[in-house]
Design an enzyme around this catalytic site. Sequence first.
Site, PDB file in Angstrom:
ATOM      1  N   THR A  29       0.850  -1.790  -0.358  1.00 23.30           N
ATOM      2  CA  THR A  29      -0.385   0.177   0.023  1.00 23.30           C
ATOM      3  C   THR A  29       0.762   1.237  -0.201  1.00 23.30           C
ATOM      4  OG1 THR A  29      -1.662  -1.083   1.103  1.00 23.30           O
ATOM      5  CG2 THR A  29      -1.483   1.091   1.227  1.00 23.30           C
ATOM      6  N   SER A  31       2.454   5.357  -2.130  1.00 21.69           N
ATOM      7  CA  SER A  31       2.347   5.894  -3.384  1.00 21.69           C
ATOM      8  C   SER A  31       3.912   4.799  -4.584  1.00 21.69           C
ATOM      9  CB  SER A  31       3.416   6.772  -3.403  1.00 21.69           C
ATOM     10  OG  SER A  31       4.103   7.632  -3.060  1.00 21.69           O
ATOM     11  N   THR A  32       4.805   3.960  -3.338  1.00 14.63           N
ATOM     12  CA  THR A  32       5.331   3.857  -4.011  1.00 14.63           C
ATOM     13  C   THR A  32       4.901   1.726  -4.713  1.00 14.63           C
ATOM     14  OG1 THR A  32       7.454   4.653  -3.432  1.00 14.63           O
ATOM     15  CG2 THR A  32       7.960   2.857  -4.059  1.00 14.63           C
ATOM     16  N   GLY A  99       1.595   4.106   6.772  1.00 16.11           N
ATOM     17  CA  GLY A  99       1.771   6.150   6.995  1.00 16.11           C
ATOM     18  C   GLY A  99       0.713   5.816   5.828  1.00 16.11           C
ATOM     19  N   GLY A 100       0.123   4.619   4.746  1.00 17.64           N
ATOM     20  CA  GLY A 100      -1.772   4.682   4.545  1.00 17.64           C
ATOM     21  C   GLY A 100      -2.017   4.580   4.771  1.00 17.64           C
ATOM     22  N   GLU A 106      -0.291  -5.121   6.469  1.00 19.83           N
ATOM     23  CA  GLU A 106       0.880  -5.410   5.786  1.00 19.83           C
ATOM     24  C   GLU A 106       1.335  -5.959   6.767  1.00 19.83           C
ATOM     25  OE1 GLU A 106       1.977  -0.783   3.903  1.00 19.83           O
ATOM     26  OE2 GLU A 106       2.010  -1.064   5.976  1.00 19.83           O
TER      27      GLU A 106
END
Length: 228
Positions: A29, A31-32, A99-100, A106
């Site tokens: 999860t 942006s990267t 952060g997400g 995760e």
Amino acid sequence: MSDLEAEKALAAARAVDEVQNGMVVGLGTGSTANYAVRYLADRIANGLRITAVATSRMTEVLARKLAIPLTSMEGLSSIDLTIDGADEIDQRLQAIKGGGGALLRERVIAAASARVIAVVDSSKFVTRLGRFPLPVEAFPFATKFVGARLADLGGPVTLRMKDGHPFLTDQGNHILDVSLGSIADSQQTALAISDIPGVAEHGLFLSEIDTVVLAHGGMVELRHAERF
């Protein structure tokens, strides 16, 4: 595309090269990780055969849009390879994640994975964890109590908000972001947080990551964890 976005894309592309036919792949999860999902979709369109499991509903939506075959974690006991991002990572491949807001999923998917690859741009590599606030997932009925106990660790605690309301994880929990500054003993900090009743999960991933793909400039470096 900015320099950091280009690095994210470069790291993600290299990590996706590790995916092989027949694998069950964990999709991270953030942006990267989203770049990795898109590159994986390209490989599937060109004949790669895999099954994927997502660490968040957000990633599920993207994967379905890109026609990536998905299964549920409920039906799995093991995963071949997971590709995910990190908010910070150090030279020992200890990381802060969450952060997400997907840290619980995760953690579970990382624990089930034979191999975990973290993909990061150069801004995420640090000498010591703690610059990025540490996310802690708390059960809503215990949020106030957990926040007070976290404050005892020595840093400001902030309840994560979204649209004027507490942010809710996919499991319906709250996120408390703890600004600890430089973390001298990450193992002890992780134990102290885990011992607080009402904590569902925390964002210190200290032994889950096997390989980091670090992009800096136009170059990619792979670093592997040393297991003793």
